[in-house]
Scaffold this motif. Structure first.
Motif, short mmCIF file in Angstrom:
data_model
loop_
_atom_site.label_atom_id
_atom_site.label_comp_id
_atom_site.label_asym_id
_atom_site.label_seq_id
_atom_site.Cartn_x
_atom_site.Cartn_y
_atom_site.Cartn_z
N ARG A 109 1.15 -1.01 -0.22
CA ARG A 109 -0.18 -0.12 0.01
C ARG A 109 0.94 1.34 -0.12
O ARG A 109 0.47 1.80 -0.78
CB ARG A 109 -0.57 0.27 1.13
N ARG A 110 1.91 1.07 0.65
CA ARG A 110 2.83 2.73 1.05
C ARG A 110 3.53 2.52 -0.79
O ARG A 110 3.74 3.77 -1.30
CB ARG A 110 4.13 2.31 2.33
N TRP A 153 2.32 2.01 -3.41
CA TRP A 153 1.36 2.41 -4.22
C TRP A 153 0.77 3.72 -3.81
O TRP A 153 0.82 4.89 -5.40
CB TRP A 153 0.07 1.60 -4.85
N ARG A 154 0.65 3.57 -2.80
CA ARG A 154 1.05 5.48 -2.41
C ARG A 154 1.61 6.48 -2.80
O ARG A 154 1.85 7.30 -3.15
CB ARG A 154 0.59 5.64 -1.11
N VAL A 179 1.21 6.39 -6.63
CA VAL A 179 0.36 7.29 -7.40
C VAL A 179 1.00 9.13 -6.90
O VAL A 179 0.37 10.12 -8.16
CB VAL A 179 -0.87 7.29 -6.50
N LEU A 180 1.07 9.45 -6.28
CA LEU A 180 1.99 10.85 -5.76
C LEU A 180 3.01 11.50 -6.69
O LEU A 180 2.65 11.98 -7.14
CB LEU A 180 2.34 10.73 -4.43
#
Length: 336
Positions: free
Chosen positions: A55-56, A58-59, A62-63
């Motif tokens: 999840r980190r 992916w986040r 995305v950023l």
């Protein structure tokens, strides 16, 4: 000593005679401070779980993708390349006045549909490898290798950037063509749905392949020369610019192996009327075959891209980067 509990090196004194509420004990620390103790037998208090590493990644991806997209929109040089492709397509469509053989469909509509497929193909198979090779030469891959989760986040960011570039270019082409040269647009919800899934599946078919090519190309100076010749050959032989039925049968069979032919055919089914099927070699849009071939290329691309990118990351080092910069400076000096 009665009334005193010693636990694993903790020097805490519990006074059993004083209670606060049901089952709550008052503790006295060595400093004389007091506070409630968790009741005996109560469930332990769980700390907040840390986010899952994926999840980190992916986040972070995305950023990073959002930042790179903003940089693209603020860079006129990079935007001009995509705008030139759209202008070329509009000029070609403006000069075509014939009909597709055997139909009443304007040849300009067929050309614009094929050019839309070609732009998606070019962004995934030409632009992406150039971006990867250029950033590898600048040391981005080496820096990301030393960052936890840097490579996965980088790939997520590049995928978002490519998707945004592709769909932005597609919308710009179809919108300006409809306004300026009466270009084709999907007819009804089914046409829009077909346009969406063919475009998305087409990108899935070529973006991993472009990443795999970018992982093995030697340097940015040779990347364009090595890629553009086969890409232009596919553009001519895949029926993107004119009906595929006009080409020799052997050329049709060779073109049917590659994804551009099926991307163009799928987009024609979304943008052109059913009467245009008469110009297709099979006399139909063959949408199930379109989905099957593009899915096969997507799977093949991922199977190639993941090990090749890992290999490129493992091989990257400061000495290799310095050696490439030295060779680049020498070749640049000789060219002056």
């Amino acid at each position: 000593m009665r009334g005193t509990d010693v636990t694993a090196g903790t020097d805490t004194t519990a006074t059993t005679g004083t209670t606060e509420g049901a089952g709550t004990k008052r503790t006295t620390s060595p400093a004389g401070t007091t506070g409630p103790v968790r009741p005996t037998g109560a469930a332990p208090v769980r700390e907040a779980a840390a986010p899952h590493p994926r999840r980190r990644y992916w986040r972070a991806g995305v950023l990073r993708g959002g930042i790179e997209l903003r940089h693209l929109l603020r860079n006129p040089k990079e935007l001009s390349g995509h705008l030139v492709n759209v202008v070329v397509a509009l000029v070609l469509a403006g000069y075509l006045s014939d009909k597709v053989p055997g139909t009443q469909v304007p040849m300009a509509h067929l050309t614009l549909s094929g050019f839309a497929a070609y732009l998606l193909f070019q962004i995934g198979l030409v632009n992406l490898p150039q971006i990867l090779v250029t950033e590898r030469e600048e040391g981005a891959l080496l820096r990301l290798r030393a960052t936890p989760g840097g490579i996965p986040a980088y790939l997520v960011a590049k995928s978002l950037l490519v998707v945004a570039m592709a769909f932005g270019t597609l919308v710009l082409l179809l919108g300006t063509a409809a306004l300026l040269v009466d270009g084709p647009l999907p007819h009804g919800p089914a046409g829009w749905l077909t346009l969406l899934w063919v475009s998305a599946l087409g990108l899935l078919a070529v973006v991993p392949l472009g990443a795999a090519i970018g992982a093995v190309l030697p340097n940015p100076r040779e990347a364009l020369a090595l890629i553009m010749l086969p890409v232009m050959a596919l553009l001519i032989t895949s029926g993107a610019m004119f009906p595929l039925s006009a080409l020799p049968e052997m050329v049709q069979k060779i073109a049917s192996v590659f994804p551009l032919k099926w991307m163009a055919q799928g987009l024609r089914s979304a943008l052109l009327p059913d009467a245009a099927r008469a110009a297709e070699p099979a006399g139909s849009w063959e949408l199930p075959t379109v989905a099957l071939i593009l899915t096969a290329w997507a799977v093949l691309g991922f199977l190639l891209a993941i090990p090749l990118l890992r290999r490129a990351a493992r091989r990257e080092s400061g000495s290799r980067l310095a050696e490439r910069h030295r060779k680049a400076s020498l070749s640049g000096g000789r060219g002056v």
